[in-house]
Write a protein that holds these residues in place. Structure first.
Motif, short mmCIF file in Angstrom:
data_model
loop_
_atom_site.label_atom_id
_atom_site.label_comp_id
_atom_site.label_asym_id
_atom_site.label_seq_id
_atom_site.Cartn_x
_atom_site.Cartn_y
_atom_site.Cartn_z
N ASP A 175 -39.25 -21.69 -10.99
CA ASP A 175 -39.09 -22.83 -10.07
C ASP A 175 -38.35 -22.43 -8.79
OD1 ASP A 175 -40.29 -24.17 -12.06
OD2 ASP A 175 -38.51 -25.27 -12.74
N GLU A 176 -37.28 -21.66 -9.02
CA GLU A 176 -36.42 -21.27 -7.91
C GLU A 176 -37.17 -20.34 -6.93
OE1 GLU A 176 -33.37 -18.99 -9.85
OE2 GLU A 176 -32.92 -17.95 -7.96
N SER A 177 -37.89 -19.36 -7.48
CA SER A 177 -38.62 -18.42 -6.61
C SER A 177 -39.74 -19.16 -5.86
CB SER A 177 -39.28 -17.30 -7.41
OG SER A 177 -38.46 -16.82 -8.42
N ARG A 178 -40.39 -20.07 -6.60
CA ARG A 178 -41.51 -20.79 -6.00
C ARG A 178 -41.04 -21.64 -4.82
NH1 ARG A 178 -43.48 -21.53 -10.50
NH2 ARG A 178 -42.63 -23.60 -10.84
N GLN A 179 -39.89 -22.28 -5.01
CA GLN A 179 -39.29 -23.10 -3.95
C GLN A 179 -39.07 -22.25 -2.70
OE1 GLN A 179 -39.17 -26.22 -4.40
NE2 GLN A 179 -38.40 -26.51 -2.31
N SER A 234 -37.06 -14.17 -8.10
CA SER A 234 -35.74 -14.04 -8.72
C SER A 234 -35.76 -12.83 -9.66
CB SER A 234 -35.41 -15.30 -9.52
OG SER A 234 -36.27 -15.36 -10.65
N ASP A 235 -34.57 -12.35 -10.06
CA ASP A 235 -34.51 -11.17 -10.93
C ASP A 235 -35.24 -11.42 -12.25
OD1 ASP A 235 -33.14 -9.93 -9.01
OD2 ASP A 235 -31.16 -10.15 -9.94
N ASN A 236 -35.03 -12.63 -12.81
CA ASN A 236 -35.67 -12.96 -14.10
C ASN A 236 -37.19 -12.95 -13.99
OD1 ASN A 236 -33.47 -13.22 -15.61
ND2 ASN A 236 -33.31 -15.47 -15.43
N ALA A 237 -37.68 -13.61 -12.93
CA ALA A 237 -39.13 -13.72 -12.75
C ALA A 237 -39.73 -12.33 -12.51
CB ALA A 237 -39.45 -14.66 -11.61
N ARG A 238 -39.02 -11.52 -11.75
CA ARG A 238 -39.51 -10.17 -11.47
C ARG A 238 -39.56 -9.34 -12.76
NH1 ARG A 238 -39.54 -7.43 -6.92
NH2 ARG A 238 -38.21 -9.01 -5.97
N ALA A 239 -38.48 -9.43 -13.57
CA ALA A 239 -38.43 -8.64 -14.80
C ALA A 239 -39.57 -9.06 -15.73
CB ALA A 239 -37.08 -8.83 -15.48
N HIS A 240 -39.83 -10.37 -15.81
CA HIS A 240 -40.89 -10.87 -16.68
C HIS A 240 -42.25 -10.31 -16.23
CE1 HIS A 240 -42.57 -14.08 -19.39
NE2 HIS A 240 -43.65 -13.81 -18.66
N PHE A 241 -42.51 -10.40 -14.94
CA PHE A 241 -43.81 -9.97 -14.43
C PHE A 241 -43.99 -8.46 -14.60
CE2 PHE A 241 -46.79 -9.15 -10.75
CZ PHE A 241 -47.89 -9.73 -11.37
N GLU A 242 -42.94 -7.72 -14.32
CA GLU A 242 -43.05 -6.25 -14.46
C GLU A 242 -43.31 -5.86 -15.91
OE1 GLU A 242 -39.54 -4.70 -12.58
OE2 GLU A 242 -40.42 -4.92 -10.56
N ARG A 243 -42.66 -6.58 -16.82
CA ARG A 243 -42.85 -6.27 -18.25
C ARG A 243 -44.29 -6.59 -18.67
NH1 ARG A 243 -42.20 -3.76 -22.57
NH2 ARG A 243 -41.53 -4.75 -24.48
N VAL A 244 -44.83 -7.72 -18.19
CA VAL A 244 -46.22 -8.07 -18.53
C VAL A 244 -47.15 -6.96 -18.05
CG1 VAL A 244 -48.13 -9.69 -18.10
CG2 VAL A 244 -45.82 -10.58 -18.46
#
Ligand code: HAM
Length: 427
Positions: A175-179, A234-244
């Motif tokens: 949500d935060e990154s999208r905003q 955000s760091d969380n969103a980036r880590a999730h996407f990189e892991r996928v």
């Protein structure tokens, strides 16, 4: 003269030996069987959900600003309620998850479905007003492992159907990154408003991410230069996407990042993807999906992670028919001569019980040549003529229609079963 009736615009009949190869019900059976096998193999269980839901569900779930809700819904009133033919399956699945309190009893649910969806779009090649989707939804798992497993399942399902696909993936962030990304894009569109088409100029402020999806040539230069969401993730969103992405690599799924992929429904959060097949025209997306971690909460449930995909059956069938994947005909076509019909029916039943063979008995009384032509047209694998001589000797000639050879067989279910097994195994 009475006017002949026709199916509504953009809606098709799926018949045996379909009017066009991709509307052939035999091919659809193959797709359905392969879907059941693959999805079942991953623990997905089939659900049947209403084809009609309250209009509000789609407005809240898919988003008021989307083309689907804004322009394409088949909506009607009944006893004061506003109802809509479902344009897709995810909102209904999330509604059912919340309605039955599954978050309390069994929060992890793997579901799949096969059924019609309705969108009042302008009909054109590979775009219909009633179309079928095979879809899968996984509720209750937030880990990138779920994204990777679901994507790998979709990839392997396409392989099982014999379809080559190009997989595009992206993230629409949390949500935060999208905003942050929306604000960045708004500024970019404002600075380049003169280079955008009228539709994009209108959407640039209300739904700035959707502009990235514009297919107009005029917009493509400015869209290509638009900021990338990775810059504001955000760091969380980036880590999730990189892991996928790294898991997909390890699982052998070939994919490419598509930074302009945003999808046409508003419920997505995080990973999004589309599979495209060669051989189709402009409507070449055969499958699309992604994460939708906010939808369950938006429909009144607790915060629940979820991810899913849906694929268009008409488009898959067209790719398969172009690749000459043909519906499977009967394994055996029995042609009884006069007086031998009941014996033929008994033999066919015995054989069906023995080996689950698909056996068709000719019940016409045409000439043998015509009956053999029918066996060919049905793409029967083998044929057997049963007449007085065969009944008297209890033996017949099993014809392999693929290679025009024949074998002598005893006319019992078990002997025919063995002969068919040998023949099919040899191919
Ligand atoms: P969608 O991208 O709108 O996603 O549709 C999925 C697929 O349905 C498309 O890739 C396309 O093959 C097919 N399709 C869509 N519209 C038409 C049409 N008018 N005629 C023929 N085929 C069509 C969804 O529907 C999401 N519910 C997918 C999803 C599931 N996301 C998460 N879970």
């Amino acid at each position: 003269m009475v006017d002949r009736m026709q199916a509504p615009r953009g809606m098709k009949d799926i018949l045996p030996d379909g009017v066009e190869p991709h509307f052939d019900s035999g091919l659809w059976d193959r797709i359905l069987a392969a879907s059941a096998r693959t999805l079942d193999g991953y623990g997905y269980r089939r659900v049947w959900l209403p084809k009609v839901e309250e209009t509000n569900l789609f407005a809240r779930g898919i988003g008021e600003e989307t083309d689907i809700v804004g322009k394409e819904m088949f909506t009607f009133e009944r006893s004061g309620d506003s109802l809509t033919l479902r344009p897709e399956g995810t909102a209904g699945a999330a509604r059912a998850y919340v309605e039955h309190n599954l978050h309390k009893t069994a929060p992890v649910q793997r579901w799949w479905y096969f059924g019609p969806m309705f969108r009042a779009e302008r009909p054109q090649a590979d775009r219909y007003r009633q179309f079928y989707q095979v879809g899968a939804e996984l509720f209750g798992v937030a880990s990138p492992l779920a994204d990777a497993e679901l994507l790998s399942m979709a990839w392997r399902w396409c392989a099982a159907l014999g379809i080559e696909v190009a997989v595009g993936i992206n993230t629409v962030g949390d949500d935060e990154s999208r905003q942050r990304y929306r604000e960045t894009l708004r500024a970019h569109w404002r600075a380049h408003a003169g280079e955008l088409c009228a539709n994009c100029r209108r959407r640039a402020q209300t739904n700035p991410m959707r502009v990235l999806d514009c297919k107009e040539d005029a917009c493509s230069a400015v869209l290509d230069r638009a900021p990338d969401i990775l810059e504001v993730l955000s760091d969380n969103a980036r880590a999730h996407f990189e892991r996928v992405c790294s898991l997909l690599g390890e699982l052998g799924v070939r994919f490419a990042r598509d930074r302009r992929l945003v999808r046409g429904l508003d419920y997505y959060t995080g990973t999004v993807f589309e599979f495209v097949a060669g051989g189709l025209g402009a409507q070449n997306a055969i499958l699309g999906g992604g994460r939708y971690d906010n939808l369950v909460a938006q429909l009144g449930g607790p915060s629940t992670a979820a991810i899913g995909f849906a694929a268009g059956v008409e488009r898959i069938a067209r790719v398969m028919s172009q690749q000459k994947v043909l519906p499977r005909g009967p394994d055996l076509y029995i042609i009884p001569m006069s007086g031998a019909h009941v014996a033929a029916f008994r033999l066919a039943d015995e054989l069906r019980d023995q080996g689950h063979w698909r056996v068709e008995v000719d019940v016409g009384d045409g000439r043998l040549k015509k009956q053999m032509r029918r066996a060919d047209r049905l793409r029967a694998r083998t044929a057997l003529v049963v007449g007085e001589d065969e009944l008297a000797s209890k033996r017949g000639r099993l014809k392999d229609l693929g290679v025009s050879s024949e074998v002598d067989v005893e006319l019992t279910g078990s002997a025919l079963n063995r002969a068919l097994e040998k023949l099919m195994g040899a191919k």
